[in-house]
Design an enzyme around this catalytic site. Structure first.
Site, PDB file in Angstrom:
ATOM      1  N   GLY A  15      42.641  41.192  43.218  1.00  0.00           N
ATOM      2  CA  GLY A  15      42.133  41.831  41.948  1.00  0.00           C
ATOM      3  C   GLY A  15      41.831  43.420  42.112  1.00  0.00           C
ATOM      4  N   GLY A  18      38.865  44.079  44.591  1.00  0.00           N
ATOM      5  CA  GLY A  18      39.305  43.613  45.945  1.00  0.00           C
ATOM      6  C   GLY A  18      40.125  44.835  46.664  1.00  0.00           C
ATOM      7  N   ASN A 106      33.834  28.771  36.161  1.00  0.00           N
ATOM      8  CA  ASN A 106      33.289  29.316  37.172  1.00  0.00           C
ATOM      9  C   ASN A 106      32.484  28.249  38.087  1.00  0.00           C
ATOM     10  OD1 ASN A 106      34.064  32.087  37.222  1.00  0.00           O
ATOM     11  ND2 ASN A 106      32.944  32.276  35.303  1.00  0.00           N
ATOM     12  N   ASP A 160      23.834  47.901  39.364  1.00  0.00           N
ATOM     13  CA  ASP A 160      23.064  48.353  38.490  1.00  0.00           C
ATOM     14  C   ASP A 160      21.998  49.269  39.020  1.00  0.00           C
ATOM     15  OD1 ASP A 160      23.915  46.121  36.621  1.00  0.00           O
ATOM     16  OD2 ASP A 160      23.557  44.946  38.337  1.00  0.00           O
ATOM     17  N   HIS A 188      22.387  40.445  36.478  1.00  0.00           N
ATOM     18  CA  HIS A 188      23.636  41.500  36.256  1.00  0.00           C
ATOM     19  C   HIS A 188      24.146  41.187  34.894  1.00  0.00           C
ATOM     20  CE1 HIS A 188      26.723  44.191  36.647  1.00  0.00           C
ATOM     21  NE2 HIS A 188      27.673  43.011  36.421  1.00  0.00           N
TER      22      HIS A 188
HETATM   23  P1  NAX Z   1      40.432  41.089  38.492  1.00  0.00           P
HETATM   24  O1  NAX Z   1      40.461  40.115  37.350  1.00  0.00           O
HETATM   25  O2  NAX Z   1      41.033  42.323  38.838  1.00  0.00           O
HETATM   26  O3  NAX Z   1      40.515  40.254  39.869  1.00  0.00           O
HETATM   27  C1  NAX Z   1      40.006  38.787  40.090  1.00  0.00           C
HETATM   28  C2  NAX Z   1      40.966  38.264  41.125  1.00  0.00           C
HETATM   29  O4  NAX Z   1      40.151  36.836  41.302  1.00  0.00           O
HETATM   30  C3  NAX Z   1      42.305  37.797  40.605  1.00  0.00           C
HETATM   31  O5  NAX Z   1      43.236  38.400  41.567  1.00  0.00           O
HETATM   32  C4  NAX Z   1      42.365  36.428  40.685  1.00  0.00           C
HETATM   33  O6  NAX Z   1      43.574  35.906  41.073  1.00  0.00           O
HETATM   34  C5  NAX Z   1      41.273  35.806  41.581  1.00  0.00           C
HETATM   35  N1  NAX Z   1      40.669  34.474  41.547  1.00  0.00           N
HETATM   36  C6  NAX Z   1      40.465  33.879  40.330  1.00  0.00           C
HETATM   37  N2  NAX Z   1      39.934  32.645  40.749  1.00  0.00           N
HETATM   38  C7  NAX Z   1      39.935  32.674  41.917  1.00  0.00           C
HETATM   39  C8  NAX Z   1      39.625  31.671  43.027  1.00  0.00           C
HETATM   40  N3  NAX Z   1      39.167  30.445  42.496  1.00  0.00           N
HETATM   41  N4  NAX Z   1      39.661  31.777  44.255  1.00  0.00           N
HETATM   42  C9  NAX Z   1      39.929  32.938  44.789  1.00  0.00           C
HETATM   43  N5  NAX Z   1      40.604  34.044  43.713  1.00  0.00           N
HETATM   44  C10 NAX Z   1      40.501  33.999  42.615  1.00  0.00           C
HETATM   45  O7  NAX Z   1      38.565  41.215  38.312  1.00  0.00           O
HETATM   46  P2  NAX Z   1      38.021  42.280  39.000  1.00  0.00           P
HETATM   47  O8  NAX Z   1      37.897  43.630  38.238  1.00  0.00           O
HETATM   48  O9  NAX Z   1      38.205  42.333  40.332  1.00  0.00           O
HETATM   49  O10 NAX Z   1      36.401  41.584  38.907  1.00  0.00           O
HETATM   50  C11 NAX Z   1      35.999  40.566  39.475  1.00  0.00           C
HETATM   51  C12 NAX Z   1      34.700  39.971  39.036  1.00  0.00           C
HETATM   52  O11 NAX Z   1      33.714  40.809  39.453  1.00  0.00           O
HETATM   53  C13 NAX Z   1      34.611  39.761  37.688  1.00  0.00           C
HETATM   54  O12 NAX Z   1      34.091  38.380  37.701  1.00  0.00           O
HETATM   55  C14 NAX Z   1      33.914  40.685  37.237  1.00  0.00           C
HETATM   56  O13 NAX Z   1      33.213  40.436  36.102  1.00  0.00           O
HETATM   57  C15 NAX Z   1      32.692  40.792  38.314  1.00  0.00           C
HETATM   58  N6  NAX Z   1      31.758  42.065  38.194  1.00  0.00           N
HETATM   59  C16 NAX Z   1      30.780  42.079  38.900  1.00  0.00           C
HETATM   60  C17 NAX Z   1      30.049  43.199  38.978  1.00  0.00           C
HETATM   61  C18 NAX Z   1      28.427  43.014  39.537  1.00  0.00           C
HETATM   62  O14 NAX Z   1      27.976  44.156  39.418  1.00  0.00           O
HETATM   63  N7  NAX Z   1      27.992  42.006  39.904  1.00  0.00           N
HETATM   64  C19 NAX Z   1      30.406  44.488  38.517  1.00  0.00           C
HETATM   65  C20 NAX Z   1      31.917  44.712  38.513  1.00  0.00           C
HETATM   66  C21 NAX Z   1      32.566  43.519  37.774  1.00  0.00           C
HETATM   67  O15 NAX Z   1      32.559  43.211  36.469  1.00  0.00           O
END
Ligand code: NAX
Length: 328
Positions: A15, A18, A106, A160, A188
């Site tokens: 992602g 990542g 989730n 944050d 968050h």
């Molecule tokens: P992306 O949608 O670009 O990437 C997510 C990746 O996770 C995808 O490649 C998908 O195939 C993979 N995935 C889904 N289910 C899976 C599983 N069961 N096992 C392994 N891989 C799996 O999202 P991205 O922009 O990288 O964001 C990832 C997460 O971070 C999201 O939930 C997003 O909301 C969260 N965030 C959290 C933040 C925080 O401060 N805590 C800030 C940034 C972001 O918003």
């Protein structure tokens, strides 16, 4: 250089976050400049090919600290011997999706990952949950890993925290290294409570440099809604800054926070500040010897109390909804 590599498992490795995160881990940002790493990447089957492309680039970067890159779509294999787990992959909220559906999706990810960590990770495993809703997902993972101390499951609040630091810098011109003791209480989410009551700028109280009007009407909403502002501007959610915050969080957890300062980490409450035991909550924290300590004994203003209460309520509602769905 220590000889045996540390195993770091990254979920959602293909992602956006990542892609920004893996190269910084491999170059030594996560654990330090002398620590070799073995990267385990976990993806869903449909994204394994993309993860393979990222692995090719990681190898082509010829990082001296990168021992190996292994790609899995099996959760148990991905967490075998894991010392540090970065749980980034999550099910995003899509248009029209109800909260219960999001939590159920989730729960179906973080429950099995918690169990796999319980059964396969190294004894010293440390886990940072980034995937949203991060605090609840961390709670689910911790609850699914009864043999791992709850203190080893953190939720990422560091983005944050860093956003709050950045706003203070922009407003006052203070260098980031001279801004101390900012905290973002809670979750968050837009409920979070960014707080500068204890902060200092160049050693002087921040409250002498910024007024209540700016704090209430600009600072707090700007920090809490920064994620939406990034999406509006970039057309995509925060990725490099989120990766950077994950690096900061784990680096400080492993190597310790700076003398005279603290950071914000989403850690399991033991009842501090009236937060129910077990909630994974943004607190002012210091780290030493690989363990977080919540800073206790701070005088809490009425506004901060209200912010803490608001976040407790929101966290508990999510956890209650998860329990109703029989995920826990
Ligand atoms: P992306 O949608 O670009 O990437 C997510 C990746 O996770 C995808 O490649 C998908 O195939 C993979 N995935 C889904 N289910 C899976 C599983 N069961 N096992 C392994 N891989 C799996 O999202 P991205 O922009 O990288 O964001 C990832 C997460 O971070 C999201 O939930 C997003 O909301 C969260 N965030 C959290 C933040 C925080 O401060 N805590 C800030 C940034 C972001 O918003």
């Amino acid at each position: 250089m220590t000889t045996s590599p540390i195993t770091v498992t990254v979920t959602g490795a293909a992602g956006n976050i990542g892609y920004a995160l893996l190269f910084r881990i491999a170059s030594g940002g996560l654990l330090g400049p002398d620590v070799p790493v073995r990267l385990n990447l976990l993806e869903i089957p449909a994204a394994v090919k993309a993860a393979e492309g990222t692995a090719m680039e990681l190898n082509d970067s010829a990082f001296p600290l990168l021992d190996s890159v292994n790609i899995y779509d099996d959760v148990n294999q991905a967490f075998e011997g894991t010392n540090v787990g970065l749980l980034v992959g999550a099910r995003p909220r899509t248009k029209g999706m109800e909260r219960a559906d999001l939590l159920a999706a989730n729960g179906g990810i973080f429950g099995p990952q918690g169990k796999a960590i319980n059964d396969h990770a190294a004894d010293d495993v440390k886990v940072l949950v980034v995937g949203n809703p991060a605090n609840t997902n961390a709670y689910i993972a911790a609850a699914s890993a009864p043999d791992v101390p709850a203190d080893r499951f953190n939720a990422m609040m560091r983005l944050d925290h860093n956003r709050a630091m950045s706003q203070l810098k922009e407003k006052t011109g203070t260098a980031i290294s001279d801004i101390k003791k900012v905290v973002v209480w809670g979750n968050h989410s837009a409920d979070q409570h960014p707080d500068v009551s204890y902060a200092t700028l160049d050693g002087k109280p921040a409250l002498e440099a910024v007024d209540a009007q700016w704090l209430d009407s600009y600072f707090v909403p700007t920090v809490a809604k920064r994620g939406a502002a990034i999406i509006e501007a970039r057309g995509a959610s925060s990725a490099a800054s989120a990766a950077s915050a994950a690096i900061d969080h784990v680096y400080d957890w492993v190597n310790g926070t700076k003398e005279g300062d603290w950071t914000t980490a989403g850690v399991a409450s033991h009842g501090e500040y009236g937060v129910p035991e077990g909630l994974i909550f943004g607190f002012p924290t210091t780290s030493a010897g690989g363990e977080w300590q919540i800073v206790t004994g701070l005088d809490v203003s009425d506004a901060t109390r209200a912010g803490i209460e608001r976040n407790i309520k929101a966290a508990q509602e999510e956890i209650d909804a998860v329990k109703e769905l029989d995920i826990l």
